[in-house]
Design an enzyme around this catalytic site. Structure first.
Site, PDB file in Angstrom:
ATOM      1  N   HIS A   1      44.813   9.707  52.664  1.00 47.74           N
ATOM      2  CA  HIS A   1      45.007  10.362  53.963  1.00 47.74           C
ATOM      3  C   HIS A   1      43.699  10.898  54.559  1.00 47.74           C
ATOM      4  O   HIS A   1      43.355  10.561  55.690  1.00 47.74           O
ATOM      5  CB  HIS A   1      46.048  11.477  53.831  1.00 47.74           C
ATOM      6  CG  HIS A   1      46.379  12.151  55.120  1.00 47.74           C
ATOM      7  ND1 HIS A   1      47.661  12.503  55.487  1.00 47.74           N
ATOM      8  CD2 HIS A   1      45.590  12.555  56.149  1.00 47.74           C
ATOM      9  CE1 HIS A   1      47.642  13.064  56.691  1.00 47.74           C
ATOM     10  NE2 HIS A   1      46.389  13.110  57.111  1.00 47.74           N
TER      11      HIS A   1
ATOM     12  N   GLU B   1      49.630  20.161  61.351  1.00 47.79           N
ATOM     13  CA  GLU B   1      49.120  20.616  60.049  1.00 47.79           C
ATOM     14  C   GLU B   1      48.805  22.118  60.056  1.00 47.79           C
ATOM     15  O   GLU B   1      48.069  22.608  59.192  1.00 47.79           O
ATOM     16  CB  GLU B   1      47.862  19.823  59.640  1.00 47.79           C
ATOM     17  CG  GLU B   1      48.040  18.323  59.557  1.00 47.79           C
ATOM     18  CD  GLU B   1      49.050  17.835  58.504  1.00 47.79           C
ATOM     19  OE1 GLU B   1      49.636  18.670  57.784  1.00 47.79           O
ATOM     20  OE2 GLU B   1      49.264  16.619  58.443  1.00 47.79           O
TER      21      GLU B   1
ATOM     22  N   GLU C   1      21.773  15.034  47.045  1.00 47.64           N
ATOM     23  CA  GLU C   1      22.178  16.169  47.869  1.00 47.64           C
ATOM     24  C   GLU C   1      23.518  16.806  47.450  1.00 47.64           C
ATOM     25  O   GLU C   1      23.739  17.995  47.669  1.00 47.64           O
ATOM     26  CB  GLU C   1      22.309  15.635  49.308  1.00 47.64           C
ATOM     27  CG  GLU C   1      22.147  16.628  50.399  1.00 47.64           C
ATOM     28  CD  GLU C   1      20.778  17.282  50.441  1.00 47.64           C
ATOM     29  OE1 GLU C   1      19.823  16.815  49.794  1.00 47.64           O
ATOM     30  OE2 GLU C   1      20.690  18.319  51.119  1.00 47.64           O
TER      31      GLU C   1
END
Ligand code: 2HA
Ligand code: ZN
Length: 271
Positions: A210, A116, A169
């Site tokens: 993914h 990647e 948060e």
């Protein structure tokens, strides 16, 4: 010259990869990391004139020429990095023409950077244009984020709003929201280009079915963004089957943003 195995940046990388493995996000060779190192910090441990070998890149990385990165190796398992950093990681410097990498350390078994790398390098280029202090890109297969991409709209505003509503948060941590890409073939330059396009506006990009990419000035920031999104996605997956009796309203999200001095992405709140 000091022993590189004692370098704080190396120890930090080993620790975070091990941690992500233990989170259950990085099965087998899942996930990858790249981190811009400062030349002066590397020079304490390595002779920068000593190039072990030259590794060609598949796209023009000249925008990063001269920059030094620590990068996970292709096919390597996060689980194994702590015990064998020099096999599973490499330190590379981008050559002047952007077409080659000088290997300065690591990939001891003849390895190469992550498949990647185009997505990482192109993301670094996009983020550096936004923030000269940017340094870290982490990709991981965060379980609940992946699950959420099966059952939730992939439209970025809707996806971000749901995450913001899942825990208080979130608005504080990623007021700029989350970019989302549909399923695409990974490990090539097309997904790298698409990711980097999103990274012009987002610090976080989800790859449907993914995983996720998170970025930051340091490992804490990049990891902190990812774990906050993953936590929100986990809550979504836990509650989505059940009737929701109350949530965080847009008015409350606005109050939260004002209280913490953050600016929600324009147009994402209905207030
Ligand atoms: O190489 O995560 O996206 C492992 C991956 C590919
Ligand atoms: Zn992946």
């Amino acid at each position: 010259m000091k022993d590189i195995l004692t370098a704080p940046f190396l120890k930090e990388v080993c620790k975070i990869l091990d941690n992500m493995y233990r989170m259950g996000w990085d099965e087998r060779n899942g996930g990858n990391l790249s981190y811009i190192l400062k030349e002066e910090e590397v020079a304490e441990y390595l002779d920068l004139n000593q190039v072990i070998r030259v590794i060609p890149t598949i796209f023009d990385a000249s925008a990063l020429a001269g920059k030094i990165f620590i990068v996970t190796g292709t096919g390597k398992y996060f689980r194994n990095v702590m015990d064998a950093p020099a096999t599973n990681l490499g330190i590379v410097r981008v050559g002047k023409d952007g077409k080659n990498l000088d290997l300065l350390w690591g990939y001891d078994d003849g390895g190469r950077p992550t498949s990647e790398l185009p997505a990482h390098f192109r993301t670094h280029i996009s983020r550096l244009e936004n923030d000269p202090e940017h340094r870290v890109v982490i990709h991981t297969h965060a379980t609940n984020v992946i699950a959420m991409t099966f059952v939730h709209s992939l439209e970025e505003r809707a996806f971000t709003r749901t995450l913001w509503q899942m825990c208080t948060e979130c608005m504080v941590v990623f007021p700029d929201g989350v970019g989302v890409l549909p399923w695409m073939l990974c490990g090539n330059d097309e997904i790298g280009i698409a990711t980097a396009e999103k990274m012009k506006e987002f610090r976080l990009v989800v790859w449907a079915q993914h995983g996720i990419f998170g970025t930051g000035r340091d490992i804490d920031e990049a990891f902190g963004l990812i774990e906050t999104v993953e936590k929100a996605a986990e809550i979504y997956i836990k509650v989505m089957h059940m009737p929701i009796l109350q949530s965080i309203t847009d008015e409350e999200l606005k109050i939260l943003a004002d209280a913490f001095g953050v600016t929600p992405r324009a147009g994402y709140l209905n207030v």
